[in-house]
Scaffold this motif. Structure first.
Motif, short mmCIF file in Angstrom:
data_model
loop_
_atom_site.label_atom_id
_atom_site.label_comp_id
_atom_site.label_asym_id
_atom_site.label_seq_id
_atom_site.Cartn_x
_atom_site.Cartn_y
_atom_site.Cartn_z
N GLY A 55 12.25 -3.02 0.95
CA GLY A 55 11.14 -2.32 1.45
C GLY A 55 10.95 -2.32 2.92
O GLY A 55 10.06 -1.55 3.35
N MET A 56 12.04 -2.53 3.80
CA MET A 56 12.10 -2.52 5.13
C MET A 56 11.79 -0.78 5.74
O MET A 56 12.78 -0.25 4.90
N TRP A 57 11.18 -0.34 6.55
CA TRP A 57 11.10 0.83 7.09
C TRP A 57 12.35 1.16 7.66
O TRP A 57 12.34 1.05 8.97
N GLU A 58 13.42 1.74 7.08
CA GLU A 58 14.82 2.06 7.59
C GLU A 58 15.01 3.32 8.07
O GLU A 58 15.84 3.86 8.68
N GLY A 59 14.08 4.42 7.40
CA GLY A 59 14.16 5.83 7.76
C GLY A 59 13.26 6.06 8.92
O GLY A 59 13.39 7.51 9.44
N SER A 60 12.49 5.22 9.61
CA SER A 60 11.71 5.70 10.78
C SER A 60 12.64 5.66 12.02
O SER A 60 13.56 4.70 12.23
N TYR A 61 12.43 6.46 12.89
CA TYR A 61 13.26 6.76 14.06
C TYR A 61 12.27 5.89 15.03
O TYR A 61 13.03 5.78 16.49
N ILE A 62 11.06 5.34 14.61
CA ILE A 62 10.59 4.71 15.95
C ILE A 62 11.13 3.23 15.70
O ILE A 62 11.19 2.61 14.78
N PRO A 63 11.59 2.43 16.92
CA PRO A 63 12.06 1.30 16.93
C PRO A 63 10.94 0.26 16.49
O PRO A 63 9.93 -0.22 17.30
N SER A 64 11.01 -0.17 15.49
CA SER A 64 9.97 -1.09 14.62
C SER A 64 10.47 -1.69 13.40
O SER A 64 11.45 -1.18 12.91
N PHE A 65 9.81 -2.95 13.09
CA PHE A 65 10.31 -3.52 11.87
C PHE A 65 8.78 -3.62 11.15
O PHE A 65 8.21 -4.59 11.15
N VAL A 66 8.38 -2.62 10.50
CA VAL A 66 7.32 -2.45 9.80
C VAL A 66 7.28 -3.31 8.49
O VAL A 66 8.07 -3.03 7.65
N LEU A 67 6.60 -4.01 8.09
CA LEU A 67 6.38 -5.06 7.15
C LEU A 67 5.77 -4.87 6.05
O LEU A 67 5.90 -5.36 4.80
N GLU A 68 5.02 -3.80 5.84
CA GLU A 68 3.80 -3.53 4.91
C GLU A 68 4.49 -3.38 3.50
O GLU A 68 3.89 -3.78 2.44
N ASP A 69 5.57 -2.80 3.44
CA ASP A 69 6.26 -2.73 1.99
C ASP A 69 7.37 -3.43 1.81
O ASP A 69 7.93 -3.70 0.69
N LEU A 70 7.39 -4.64 2.46
CA LEU A 70 8.62 -5.50 2.16
C LEU A 70 8.11 -6.39 1.16
O LEU A 70 7.14 -7.05 1.33
N HIS A 71 9.04 -6.72 0.30
CA HIS A 71 8.65 -7.65 -0.93
C HIS A 71 10.04 -8.33 -1.39
O HIS A 71 11.21 -7.52 -1.16
N TRP A 72 9.93 -9.32 -2.11
CA TRP A 72 11.08 -9.90 -2.86
C TRP A 72 11.32 -9.14 -4.09
O TRP A 72 10.18 -9.12 -4.89
N VAL A 73 12.41 -9.05 -4.84
CA VAL A 73 12.79 -8.60 -6.16
C VAL A 73 13.33 -9.88 -6.83
O VAL A 73 14.03 -10.51 -6.15
N ASP A 74 13.07 -9.85 -8.06
CA ASP A 74 14.37 -10.58 -8.84
C ASP A 74 15.65 -10.53 -8.54
O ASP A 74 16.08 -9.53 -8.68
N GLY A 75 16.48 -11.63 -8.53
CA GLY A 75 17.83 -11.57 -8.48
C GLY A 75 18.59 -11.31 -9.67
O GLY A 75 17.91 -11.30 -10.67
N ASP A 76 19.77 -11.16 -9.66
CA ASP A 76 20.70 -10.67 -10.61
C ASP A 76 20.88 -12.00 -11.65
O ASP A 76 20.72 -13.29 -11.06
#
Length: 492
Positions: free
Chosen positions: A471-492
Motif C-alpha cells: 500500500g505504499m504510494w509508489e506511483g506519486s511523483y511527489i517526493p513523499s512516503f504517504v502511509l494512509e494505505d499501508l497495511h500488512w497482509v498474511d504471508g504465504d
C-alpha cells in the motif's frame, strides 16, 4: 507440562504478540534527517517526505497513481478569463489540536506563502497570485495577475499544505496538521514517531503507529536491516547483493522525478563563461558515474532539467557527449589557467560521497585541481542553497516539474537569462496541452544550450519493503512516503 513445552509455548506467545504488534505498526528507514518538520519553511525534501499526506494535507494532492486529486478541497473551477480559481472546501475537518479548518485558515495558509517576507521554498510557484478571498466559510477564491496553468499542481506540493495560525509557529519541531497521523515525538539523529489521529475526517489508516528511522550510513543501514529492526527502506539506491536475494523483502520502483545535477554557480568566474560550463558538460562521464548505484540499478541519462516520463520531454542526452579533449579545448579558448583550483561541495549522501570522488577525477583529468568540501545537510542548505557560497555542487533535485527554477532571479544557480524567462512566461499562459508541451520543449533546449548545469541522470529510486507490507504510494511523483494505505497482509 515439561520444560521444553513451556519454552515452546512461551516462544509461541511471543511470536503471536509480535505478529499482532506488526499488524498495526511499521518502522521504515529513511536516509536524510531534515532540519525541521515544517515543509512550508524548508527546501529539505525529507521534511515533506515524512509529513506530506501523513501529518499535513493541502487543498489538492497527487495520489498514489500520480493523479491530481481533491483533498481538503472537494472541487475547483477556473473562470473563463483564466484569472480566478474557486475552491469548495471540505467540511468537518479538524487539526490535531482540535482546531477547525475553514476558508479563513486556507486564506491564512496561502497568504503566508505569498507574503513578501515568506520563507516558503516554493513561493515562486505562487507568484501569479494577486489575492486570496474568502467568499464564505467553505468557499475560497484565488485571484491571479495572469493565467497560471500550474496553480492546481502548485497547491499539491508539500510546501503548500494547510497550517493553522494558532499552531504554525511551532510546526518546525511540533507539527500540527489535519492528516491521518499526528506527531508523537522527534528524537534528533534517531527517528520521528507518528500515531493514528482518531478524529481524522477521512478513512482511518490500517496502521496505528509508524516510525521513520534515520539511516546515516550504508553500513548502519545494512546492519539495521540484517537485524530486522526496520520493515523497509525508503528511496533505496544502493543495496548489496546480500539483501537483494532476501526472500522476505521485495524491491518496487518509485515514480519520482529526481534529477542528478552537477550544479554550477553561473555568476562565479570562470563558470560565468558559457565555454567553461560547456567544457564541464563534456568532461563528465555520465555512463561511468551512473555505476555508483551498483549493478542492480541502471539510471536513465538526461540532457536537461526534465523527467523522461513526461510527455513534453525532449531527448538532449547527446548534446554534450563525453569528450575530455573537447573540454580542454574549450577551457583553453576561455583562457582558463591549468591547475586552477575549484571547490566541489557535496552533501552527506551516498551519491555525494561516492559521486563526488568520480566527478573530481573527471574534472582533474581536464586540468582542474579539485578541493572536495563535505557538508552536513543543514550546512549545505545554508551555505549553498541560501547563501550561494559555492562553485560546483553535486545535488539531487527531487521536486517534480521544477523547470520553473531557471526563471528565478534569486535561485542558487545564479542563472539570469531573459530568453528563458520569456519562454517561461508563455508556458504559464498556455491554453492547450499541445501548446504547453511545445513551450516546455523550448524551455528544456534553452537551459541545455546555456549549459546552466551538467545534467546527469535520473536517480533509480526504489523502496525495499517486507513482502507482506503493501500500500505504499509508489506511483506519486511527489517526493513523499504517504502511509494512509499501508497495511500488512498474511504471508504465504
Amino acid at each position: 507440562m515439561n520444560r521444553l513445552n513451556v519454552i515452546l509455548l512461551a516462544l509461541s506467545l511471543l511470536f503471536s504478540v509480535g505478529q499482532v504488534q506488526a499488524r498495526d505498526s511499521v518502522r521504515l528507514g529513511i536516509q536524510l534527517e531534515p532540519p525541521m518538520l515544517d515543509p512550508t519553511m524548508t527546501a529539505a525534501a525529507a521534511a515533506g517526505e515524512m509529513t506530506y499526506g501523513n501529518l499535513f494535507e493541502g487543498l489538492v494532492i497527487v495520489d498514489g497513481n500520480g493523479q491530481l486529486r481533491p483533498r481538503l478541497a472537494t472541487d475547483w473551477q477556473l473562470s473563463d478569463d483564466g484569472l480566478t480559481y474557486r475552491f469548495t472546501l471540505r467540511r468537518g475537518v479538524r487539526f490535531h489540536d482540535s482546531s477547525s479548518f475553514d476558508a479563513q485558515v486556507a486564506r491564512f495558509s496561502l497568504n503566508r506563502i505569498i507574503a513578501a517576507d515568506s520563507q516558503n521554498p516554493q513561493r515562486q510557484w505562487f507568484d501569479k497570485v494577486a489575492s486570496v478571498e474568502v467568499e464564505d466559510n467553505f468557499t475560497l477564491l484565488i485571484h491571479l495577475h495572469q493565467p497560471d496553468v500550474f496553480l492546481p499542481f502548485s497547491l499539491a506540493l508539500p510546501a503548500a499544505v494547510m497550517v493553522h495560525p494558532d499552531s504554525v509557529a511551532n510546526n518546525a519541531r511540533h507539527p500540527v496538521g489535519t492528516g491521518p497521523f499526528r506527531l508523537v515525538d522527534w528524537t534528533p539523529q534517531r527517528s520521528v514517531r507518528l500515531s493514528r489521529f482518531d478524529d481524522y475526517w477521512g478513512k482511518a489508516p490500517a496502521l496505528q503507529h509508524a516510525e521513520f528511522v534515520f539511516m546515516h550510513t550504508s553500513v548502519g543501514t545494512e546492519n539495521v536491516l540484517a537485524e530486522g529492526l526496520v520493515d523497509g527502506l525508503l528511496s533505496v539506491t544502493r543495496v548489496t547483493n546480500r539483501f537483494m536475494v532476501r526472500p522476505d523483502y521485495r524491491m518496487s520502483a518509485r515514480k519520482l522525478e529526481s534529477k542528478m545535477l552537477l550544479a554550477i554557480n553561473n555568476a562565479q568566474p570562470p563558470f560565468d563563461d558559457l565555454r567553461v560550463r560547456r567544457a564541464l558538460a563534456h568532461a563528465i562521464d555520465r555512463d561511468a558515474l551512473s555505476t555508483l548505484y551498483g549493478p542492480q540499478f541502471e539510471p536513465e541519462l538526461i540532457g536537461s532539467h526534465f523527467a523522461p516520463s513526461h510527455p513534453a520531454y525532449v531527448d538532449l542526452v547527446d548534446r554534450y557527449p563525453y569528450d575530455p579533449q573537447r573540454s580542454i579545448e574549450l577551457l583553453q579558448m576561455a583562457g582558463v589557467p591549468e591547475e586552477l583550483e575549484v571547490r566541489l561541495t557535496i552533501p552527506p549522501t551516498d551519491y555525494g560521497r561516492y559521486g563526488g570522488l568520480m566527478i573530481a577525477d573527471d574534472l582533474e583529468a581536464i586540468g582542474f585541481r579539485v578541493e572536495l568540501e563535505q557538508l552536513d545537510w543543514k550546512s549545505w542548505m545554508e551555505q549553498v542553497f541560501e547563501q550561494r557560497d559555492y562553485a560546483l555542487t553535486l545535488i539531487m533535485h527531487v521536486e517534480p516539474m521544477d523547470l520553473n527554477i531557471y526563471a528565478r532571479d534569486d535561485y542558487y544557480f545564479n542563472y539570469d537569462n531573459e530568453a528563458f524567462k520569456a519562454i517561461w512566461s508563455q508556458v504559464l499562459n498556455a491554453r492547450t496541452e499541445a501548446e504547453l508541451h511545445q513551450l516546455l520543449g523550448e524551455a528544456q533546449r534553452q537551459v541545455t544550450e546555456d549549459a546552466v548545469n551538467v545534467f546527469l541522470f535520473m536517480r533509480p529510486e526504489q523502496n525495499f519493503m517486507h513482502r507482506n507490507l503493501r500500500g505504499m504510494w509508489e506511483g506519486s511523483y511527489i517526493p513523499s512516503f504517504v502511509l494512509e494505505d499501508l497495511h500488512w497482509v498474511d504471508g504465504d
